[in-house]
Write a protein that holds these residues in place. Structure first.
Motif, PDB file in Angstrom:
ATOM      1  N   GLN A  18       0.675   4.047  -5.582  1.00 30.52           N
ATOM      2  CA  GLN A  18      -0.616   4.696  -5.334  1.00 30.52           C
ATOM      3  C   GLN A  18      -0.720   6.058  -6.001  1.00 30.52           C
ATOM      4  O   GLN A  18      -1.828   6.536  -6.259  1.00 30.52           O
ATOM      5  CB  GLN A  18      -0.852   4.852  -3.831  1.00 30.52           C
ATOM      6  N   ARG A  19       0.401   6.679  -6.290  1.00 24.44           N
ATOM      7  CA  ARG A  19       0.353   8.027  -6.854  1.00 24.44           C
ATOM      8  C   ARG A  19      -0.314   8.039  -8.221  1.00 24.44           C
ATOM      9  O   ARG A  19      -0.965   9.025  -8.596  1.00 24.44           O
ATOM     10  CB  ARG A  19       1.761   8.626  -6.917  1.00 24.44           C
ATOM     11  N   THR A  20      -0.181   6.945  -8.952  1.00 17.73           N
ATOM     12  CA  THR A  20      -0.863   6.849 -10.243  1.00 17.73           C
ATOM     13  C   THR A  20      -2.367   6.911 -10.049  1.00 17.73           C
ATOM     14  O   THR A  20      -3.085   7.577 -10.811  1.00 17.73           O
ATOM     15  CB  THR A  20      -0.486   5.532 -10.950  1.00 17.73           C
TER      16      THR A  20
ATOM     17  N   ALA B 143       3.408   3.651  -1.630  1.00 18.91           N
ATOM     18  CA  ALA B 143       3.037   5.045  -1.904  1.00 18.91           C
ATOM     19  C   ALA B 143       3.322   5.403  -3.356  1.00 18.91           C
ATOM     20  O   ALA B 143       2.525   6.108  -3.998  1.00 18.91           O
ATOM     21  CB  ALA B 143       3.791   5.978  -0.960  1.00 18.91           C
ATOM     22  N   ALA B 144       4.433   4.925  -3.888  1.00 21.61           N
ATOM     23  CA  ALA B 144       4.797   5.257  -5.270  1.00 21.61           C
ATOM     24  C   ALA B 144       3.773   4.718  -6.254  1.00 21.61           C
ATOM     25  O   ALA B 144       3.374   5.420  -7.193  1.00 21.61           O
ATOM     26  CB  ALA B 144       6.187   4.700  -5.582  1.00 21.61           C
TER      27      ALA B 144
ATOM     28  N   ASN C 176      -1.373  14.560   3.453  1.00 22.16           N
ATOM     29  CA  ASN C 176      -0.033  15.147   3.632  1.00 22.16           C
ATOM     30  C   ASN C 176       0.590  14.841   4.986  1.00 22.16           C
ATOM     31  O   ASN C 176       1.243  15.688   5.600  1.00 22.16           O
ATOM     32  CB  ASN C 176      -0.072  16.663   3.392  1.00 22.16           C
TER      33      ASN C 176
ATOM     34  N   GLN D  21      -0.919   9.941   2.305  1.00 20.90           N
ATOM     35  CA  GLN D  21      -0.614  10.698   1.090  1.00 20.90           C
ATOM     36  C   GLN D  21      -1.672  11.760   0.811  1.00 20.90           C
ATOM     37  O   GLN D  21      -1.344  12.912   0.505  1.00 20.90           O
ATOM     38  CB  GLN D  21      -0.517   9.752  -0.102  1.00 20.90           C
TER      39      GLN D  21
ATOM     40  N   ILE E 260      -3.962   8.258  -7.385  1.00 19.90           N
ATOM     41  CA  ILE E 260      -4.312   9.601  -6.901  1.00 19.90           C
ATOM     42  C   ILE E 260      -4.393  10.585  -8.058  1.00 19.90           C
ATOM     43  O   ILE E 260      -5.349  11.359  -8.182  1.00 19.90           O
ATOM     44  CB  ILE E 260      -3.296  10.069  -5.842  1.00 19.90           C
ATOM     45  N   ASP E 261      -3.389  10.537  -8.940  1.00 16.76           N
ATOM     46  CA  ASP E 261      -3.398  11.421 -10.108  1.00 16.76           C
ATOM     47  C   ASP E 261      -4.617  11.145 -10.985  1.00 16.76           C
ATOM     48  O   ASP E 261      -5.203  12.074 -11.558  1.00 16.76           O
ATOM     49  CB  ASP E 261      -2.122  11.233 -10.933  1.00 16.76           C
TER      50      ASP E 261
END
Length: 204
Positions: free
Chosen positions: A132-134, A129-130, A166, A163, A136-137
């Protein structure tokens, strides 16, 4: 902002899928004949859409799954955030919940919310998840890309869907997947919503 449309697919079939062998991020397998046929069928069903960008993982099975679109000259970006979870020392081996106590134990931990757990040498869902946040942003920051195609991997897809929508990562197994299945999502600028769930109509 106009609605961003995201076509999220899992890669086509590989021989490892058929044999029940775990691939993960460390096994760069290619599609088999059935997987290439699935990719062709998806392309035939969706080639009429004007995708602004195609995103894949860095692994060849995802890029092969969208090769028809890449051959059209569509912009493409391979993003490591979309890579499959690492199964560590167990990659390349046959493990199933029914036959492998360690694997089943980790799945049970995840379902209980212990998403920091991992197989030896592998990644946890929290770590996936961490990274993947790049990604998503990135897609949120590009409103000019209104319609995008994203090809990735089964477990990582489950994490990503949690993610975007939510959900707690403990709920990730609620998002089923099959080879070359489609999830269609909309992003309105404030939230993501699912418009199609586990769509495989293009394969029939």
């Amino acid at each position: 902002m106009s609605v961003k449309k995201i076509y999220l697919i899992r890669h086509g079939q590989t021989d490892f899928n058929v044999q029940g062998i775990v691939q993960g991020s460390g096994v760069d397998s290619s599609l088999n004949a059935a997987g290439h046929e699935q990719a062709s069928r998806f392309f035939a069903a969706y080639k009429h859409l004007a995708f602004d960008k195609v995103y894949t993982s860095t692994l060849q099975r995802t890029q092969q799954s969208v090769q028809g679109f890449l051959d059209l000259g569509l912009p493409h970006e391979a993003h490591p955030g979309l890579n499959e979870i690492s199964w560590g020392l167990r990659e390349g081996t046959r493990i199933t919940p029914q036959e492998d106590a360690e694997y089943q134990g980790v799945l049970n931990q995840w379902a209980k919310g212990e998403t920091h757990a991992r197989l030896m040498g592998g990644e946890s869902p929290d770590e996936v998840a961490a990274r993947q946040r790049t990604f998503i942003d990135l897609i949120i920051s590009r409103p000019e890309e209104e319609t995008i195609l994203v090809c990735m991997h089964g477990r990582a897809m489950r994490v990503l869907l949690c993610q975007l929508l939510n959900y707690n990562l403990s709920c990730m197994d609620a998002f089923e997947h099959r080879n070359l299945c489609l999830y269609r999502l909309h992003y309105t600028g404030s939230m993501f919503s699912v418009r199609s769930f586990l769509d495989t109509a293009h394969l029939t």
